[in-house]
Design a protein around this motif. Structure first.
Motif, short mmCIF file in Angstrom:
data_model
loop_
_atom_site.label_atom_id
_atom_site.label_comp_id
_atom_site.label_asym_id
_atom_site.label_seq_id
_atom_site.Cartn_x
_atom_site.Cartn_y
_atom_site.Cartn_z
N UNK A 248 46.43 -61.99 109.57
CA UNK A 248 45.34 -61.67 109.35
C UNK A 248 45.40 -59.60 110.00
N UNK B 37 43.12 -57.98 100.95
CA UNK B 37 43.95 -56.76 100.26
C UNK B 37 44.69 -57.67 99.84
N UNK C 14 40.17 -61.79 102.91
CA UNK C 14 41.84 -61.74 102.14
C UNK C 14 41.62 -60.79 101.39
N UNK D 61 41.89 -44.55 114.94
CA UNK D 61 42.13 -43.81 113.69
C UNK D 61 42.41 -45.27 112.63
N UNK D 62 42.94 -45.73 114.24
CA UNK D 62 43.62 -46.98 112.61
C UNK D 62 42.55 -47.60 112.44
N UNK D 63 41.62 -47.98 113.10
CA UNK D 63 41.45 -49.47 113.05
C UNK D 63 40.16 -48.95 111.93
N UNK E 127 36.02 -57.82 111.01
CA UNK E 127 37.69 -58.75 111.55
C UNK E 127 37.22 -59.14 112.57
N UNK F 15 45.97 -43.05 117.88
CA UNK F 15 44.74 -43.39 117.25
C UNK F 15 45.81 -44.03 116.45
N UNK F 16 46.53 -44.02 115.89
CA UNK F 16 46.74 -44.69 114.45
C UNK F 16 48.04 -45.15 114.50
N UNK G 252 41.99 -51.65 105.09
CA UNK G 252 41.15 -52.00 106.18
C UNK G 252 40.39 -51.02 106.97
N UNK H 191 36.73 -52.97 107.86
CA UNK H 191 37.23 -54.25 107.47
C UNK H 191 37.48 -54.21 109.26
N UNK H 192 38.31 -54.21 110.05
CA UNK H 192 39.21 -54.10 111.56
C UNK H 192 37.72 -54.23 112.29
#
Lengths: 196, 251
Positions: free
Chosen positions: A136, B188, B186, B78-80, B112, A31-32, B235, B108-109
């Motif tokens: 981005x 960040x 933007x 989990x990244x997003x 986006x 997931x990461x 994000x 934010x992801x």
């Protein structure tokens, strides 16, 4: 190189099968993993590659732009210095990817020129241009900040980011000179040793 | 020229396939931002663009999650998105709450990705601030102390635009000062540390590491509060009162 080509054609085949195949592959990712971001890029030879094509080998990635005269050459030099600290076997196991934050100007030709100027081994280095809308998103995934300035240059985080073979961020090294810091080099070697 | 304008208008008015997001044409102009990046002092020119008339709603986001199920809260990596992502929904694919309310609990992801799905993008901070400077009667109402004082309530149910029947601002845009804060593309860059300057000047390189952002108008507390909030986010972060809207560059 052959392997990269294979991956590239495999990527094309998956694209042809459309999104479900890609989503299936992504589901198996941690997931990461930064490869959770799905993005299509253009390399220094004008080939279309998927961001996920880097998956499978440890990689050091950074974001830069070609028309940059101070920090960006330092990033490249730092990556090359890192390679010099590796055994031939380690060297062959590590990809280095530079992602452009200036896709409007960083055409394949401009990226190619960076490769020539810095005599980069294009079996290992990948100079990649994301689409406008993806810069981005990729920067956010990598924790890179950048901002266009009125004079056409960019403020940006200058950092080498070590990814394991699944795209998890293992370590980061702020680029402050020609050499990467020793702890970062150790992490790279550790990660390469752990990769099958 | 007229034909071109009509086509542009038609494009603006045409509903996107996935949603009924309406975009309002925003004419460009000079704008003195409340915040200042180290490299800029002159007023900034904001190019003409289009901004969605309202924040993205819960119903619109439900439709998005339906067509792109990788953004369901039980599938999102989990990244997003953090664990608060869509946490206020009854089910992973159904909110069970007011569909007309601005969607919140989104990273934010996710914002986006949503905007990309309707052929748009998140607005930049300068675009957002430019349009949000307008009251119902003035495009730049920041000289109106009474109006400005009311912006303290941004992000709360007392916000100027919080009520459903609130009057749109002078551009025809609604909800910029409502119950929810909004992501910008933007965000960040609203924080200066960890930046390295890409220019030629070694001294500036050092300087840049200490932060590139300052404020032109320290009396504009509502904007300072907003910048402080956004700059504290990652994000993948989500908040119960943080939503978003989309923008499009003028072709």
């Amino acid at each position: 190189m052959k392997r990269m080509f294979k991956r590239f054609f495999l990527g094309l085949a998956l694209c042809a099968l459309a999104v479900p195949a890609l989503a299936g592959e992504a589901a198996a990712l941690p997931g990461d993993s930064v490869y959770q971001v799905q993005s299509s890029l253009t390399d220094q030879d004008g080939r279309t590659v998927a961001w996920q094509d880097l998956r499978g080998r440890p990689a050091v990635v950074s974001m830069f732009y070609a028309n940059c005269h101070l920090m960006c050459p330092l990033i490249v030099a730092s990556g090359k210095a890192l390679q010099k600290r590796l055994t031939p076997q380690e060297y062959a196991g590590l990809d280095l990817a530079m992602l452009s934050i200036d896709p409007a100007r960083d055409t394949p030709a401009a990226l190619r020129e960076v490769a020539t100027t810095h005599q980069l081994d294009l079996d290992r280095w990948h100079l990649l241009r994301p689409s406008d809308g993806d810069v981005r998103t990729l920067a956010a995934a990598l924790g890179v900040r950048y901002r266009a300035q009125p004079d056409g240059t960019f403020n940006h985080t200058s950092v080498l980011i070590l990814l394991d073979r699944e795209g998890r961020i293992v370590a980061r090294s702020e680029v402050t000179g020609l050499q990467p810091d020793a702890a970062f080099v150790d992490k790279v070697r550790e990660t390469l040793a752990a990769a099958p | 020229m007229l034909a071109a304008s009509l086509v542009w208008f038609a494009l603006l008015a045409a509903p996107s396939p996935a949603t009924s997001t309406e975009f309002v044409a925003i004419p460009g102009g000079e704008f003195r931002s409340t915040i200042r990046y180290a490299e800029e002092d002159a007023p900034r020119h904001v190019d003409g663009f289009a901004m969605s008339r309202t924040p993205v709603t819960v119903a619109e986001f439900e439709a998005f999650v339906d067509t792109q199920p990788q953004w369901r809260r039980d599938r999102v990596p989990s990244l997003l998105a953090d664990r608060g992502y869509l946490a206020n929904w009854q089910d992973a694919d159904r909110s069970g709450i007011d569909g007309d309310a601005p969607v919140t609990h989104v990273s934010w992801f996710a914002a986006d990705a949503y905007c990309k799905s309707v052929g748009a993008r998140l607005p930049d901070w300068s675009e957002w601030e430019y349009v949000a400077a307008a009251s119902p009667t003035q495009r730049d109402a920041r000289g109106d102390a009474t109006w400005r004082a009311r912006l303290f309530d941004d992000g709360t149910p007392r916000g100027i635009d919080a009520r459903a029947n609130a009057v749109p601002n002078a551009y025809g845009v609604s909800g910029l000062h409502g119950t929810t804060w909004e992501w910008v593309g933007d965000f960040s860059t609203l924080m200066g540390d960890a930046d390295k300057r890409g220019g030629e000047d070694g001294d500036r390189l050092q300087f840049c590491g200490s932060g590139g952002l300052s404020f032109n108008n320290r009396d504009d507390y509502a904007v300072l509060k907003r910048v402080a909030l956004l700059s504290a986010m990652e994000p993948r972060s989500t908040l119960g009162n943080l939503g978003f809207r989309c923008a499009r560059s003028t072709p």
